[in-house]
Write a protein that holds these residues in place. Structure first.
Motif, PDB file in Angstrom:
ATOM      1  N   ILE A 111      52.971  62.349  70.978  1.00 23.95           N
ATOM      2  CA  ILE A 111      51.765  61.590  71.758  1.00 23.95           C
ATOM      3  C   ILE A 111      52.654  60.261  72.569  1.00 23.95           C
ATOM      4  N   GLU A 112      53.829  60.208  72.407  1.00 28.82           N
ATOM      5  CA  GLU A 112      54.521  59.140  73.030  1.00 28.82           C
ATOM      6  C   GLU A 112      55.151  59.405  74.375  1.00 28.82           C
ATOM      7  N   GLY A 113      55.023  60.732  74.908  1.00 30.92           N
ATOM      8  CA  GLY A 113      55.484  61.205  76.107  1.00 30.92           C
ATOM      9  C   GLY A 113      54.584  60.485  77.063  1.00 30.92           C
ATOM     10  N   LEU A 121      46.602  58.977  71.702  1.00 27.03           N
ATOM     11  CA  LEU A 121      45.714  59.809  70.855  1.00 27.03           C
ATOM     12  C   LEU A 121      44.586  60.433  71.658  1.00 27.03           C
ATOM     13  N   GLU A 122      44.147  59.448  72.826  1.00 21.40           N
ATOM     14  CA  GLU A 122      43.061  59.959  73.637  1.00 21.40           C
ATOM     15  C   GLU A 122      43.637  61.061  74.336  1.00 21.40           C
ATOM     16  N   ALA A 158      39.458  62.844  65.815  1.00 19.37           N
ATOM     17  CA  ALA A 158      40.271  62.179  64.996  1.00 19.37           C
ATOM     18  C   ALA A 158      39.528  61.709  63.764  1.00 19.37           C
ATOM     19  N   PHE A 159      40.483  61.701  62.748  1.00 19.79           N
ATOM     20  CA  PHE A 159      40.071  61.057  61.825  1.00 19.79           C
ATOM     21  C   PHE A 159      39.811  59.381  61.809  1.00 19.79           C
ATOM     22  N   HIS A 188      50.865  55.528  59.936  1.00 29.06           N
ATOM     23  CA  HIS A 188      50.977  56.836  60.773  1.00 29.06           C
ATOM     24  C   HIS A 188      49.705  57.191  61.625  1.00 29.06           C
ATOM     25  N   PRO A 189      50.055  57.936  62.758  1.00 30.30           N
ATOM     26  CA  PRO A 189      49.039  58.229  63.694  1.00 30.30           C
ATOM     27  C   PRO A 189      47.821  59.147  62.941  1.00 30.30           C
ATOM     28  N   ARG A 190      46.552  59.000  63.408  1.00 27.15           N
ATOM     29  CA  ARG A 190      45.539  59.872  62.819  1.00 27.15           C
ATOM     30  C   ARG A 190      45.458  61.030  63.071  1.00 27.15           C
ATOM     31  N   PRO A 191      45.201  61.913  62.163  1.00 32.30           N
ATOM     32  CA  PRO A 191      45.217  63.237  62.121  1.00 32.30           C
ATOM     33  C   PRO A 191      44.074  63.827  62.992  1.00 32.30           C
TER      34      PRO A 191
END
Length: 396
Positions: free
Chosen positions: A332-334, A345-346, A293-294, A280-283
């Motif tokens: 985040i995929e937009g 994420l960035e 970010a984690f 899963h994506p990082r919190p």
């Protein structure tokens, strides 16, 4: 009269009418009256109900019907027309002795009635236009009532299917947002939950079933409920994820179905957090210094991909005030701009830093991040979307 259909230009569209009349003299009279005021009106004549029903389609704007036909009589004629063309305006034509039938016809669903002997061309055309507009208004009202009913039902279902956090620590603030990607859907494949156990620890989780349909939404609800039950039963960490993986494999309808998941456990003293990630994506972590970010590791595979996997964990320090934000990849995929670049994420980190600097917290922070992601995307984000933010204090 101009007959071209120009929406919004104020030019009247060409009328297409179906006249159901078995008397040749009455049919000729109606056609002549109409063509006197609107020469280009398109009139199709049917002499029986059976013939009329075969001619009815979506292009017919108004039906003019005599209720006395060789193969049908009275309101039965009207009912069959209404069943065949529920979205079409119906204007009933009666004789002098049958005016009471016209009144009953309006009560049964016709838009209006006219006595044949009392009409001229202008009156008949006005009645037809009125019947069409009234039918449109009735249909709009029906759709509005239906939409309101669906909305109320959706709200009731969502209240039952979306989680109510089990949380009794007044020092913690819980904010969440959920939005399915499918139009008019109740739920998507994303799911989340929050549970405080008797030992004082707080467990938060977010997951994402691959896919976007009703089956994925149903599976997401089952996995969330299973996770809550396992946490309340005392299962923790890797063993919990191993059991949840077994639940997924039994509940899914295809071996290709998998689920990403992130799970955090905050200790009773609110000083440390144990992190488990399954693809899963990082919190994100907020504190007085900013946002980060984690760590990328540890990170195990998504549930449902590999059998008997051990999911590693890491313990991190929290500090006095903090915010922990879990989210699904729909956030985040937009896209960013007109090209192929995605927010990722960035990009989310940059947006979160700006929001943090503006002092945004809680639901205002979440709503602002979603709104900014949609602005960069040029419209609503297409994927299912879930965000969960658990915070303590004001982060400095």
């Amino acid at each position: 009269m101009t007959t071209a259909n120009s929406r919004g230009s104020g030019v009247l569209e060409r009328l297409r009418l179906l006249l159901i009349e078995d008397d040749p003299g009455d049919a000729f009279l109606v056609e002549e009256l109409l063509r006197e005021v609107e020469p280009d009106v398109d009139i199709t004549l049917a002499r029986t109900l059976r013939e009329a029903l075969s001619l009815l389609d979506a292009s017919v704007q108004c039906v003019l019907v005599d209720l006395a036909l060789p193969d049908a009589q009275g309101l039965d004629t009207l009912q069959q027309v209404l069943v065949k063309a529920p979205g079409t305006a119906v204007l009933v034509l009666t004789g002098l002795a049958d005016a009471h039938v016209g009144v009953a016809a309006v009560g049964a669903g016709a838009q209006d009635y006219l006595v044949k002997q009392d009409v001229d061309g202008a009156l008949l055309m006005r009645a037809i236009r009125y019947a069409i507009e009234r039918k449109r208004a009735d249909e709009t009202e029906r759709q509005l009532v239906e939409a309101r009913a669906v909305s109320r039902e959706n709200a009731r279902l969502e209240r039952g299917l979306l989680p109510v956090p089990i949380l009794n620590d007044p020092s913690l603030r819980h904010d969440a947002r959920y939005r399915p990607g499918r139009a008019r859907a109740l739920l998507g494949g994303d799911f989340y939950d929050t549970v405080q156990t008797e030992d004082g620890a707080v467990h938060i989780m977010i997951g994402d079933v691959c896919g976007h349909g009703a089956d994925e939404a149903s599976l997401g609800v089952r996995l969330r409920m299973a996770w809550r039950a396992l946490v309340l039963a005392g299962l923790r960490g890797g063993p919990l994820l191993t059991t949840l993986d077994a639940v997924l494999q039994h509940e899914r309808w295809s071996d290709e179905i998998f689920t990403t998941l992130c799970m955090l456990t905050i200790d009773a003293g609110r000083e440390t957090v144990d992190v488990h990630r399954a693809g899963h994506p990082r919190p994100l972590f907020f504190d007085e210094t900013g946002v980060k970010a984690f760590p990328d590791e540890p990170n195990g595979p998504a549930l449902g991909l590999l059998p008997c996997t051990d999911w590693p964990s890491e313990r991190l320090e929290l500090g006095r005030t903090w915010g922990l934000m879990l989210y699904t990849d729909g956030l985040i995929e937009g896209y960013v701009g007109d090209g192929d670049e995605r927010l990722d994420l960035e990009g989310l980190l940059r947006l979160a830093e700006d929001a943090h600097g503006r002092g945004e917290r809680g639901s205002r922070l979440i709503d602002g991040l979603i709104a900014e992601a949609e602005r960069l995307n040029g419209g609503v984000l297409a994927d299912d979307l879930a965000v969960l933010l658990l915070s303590r204090g004001d982060w400095g």
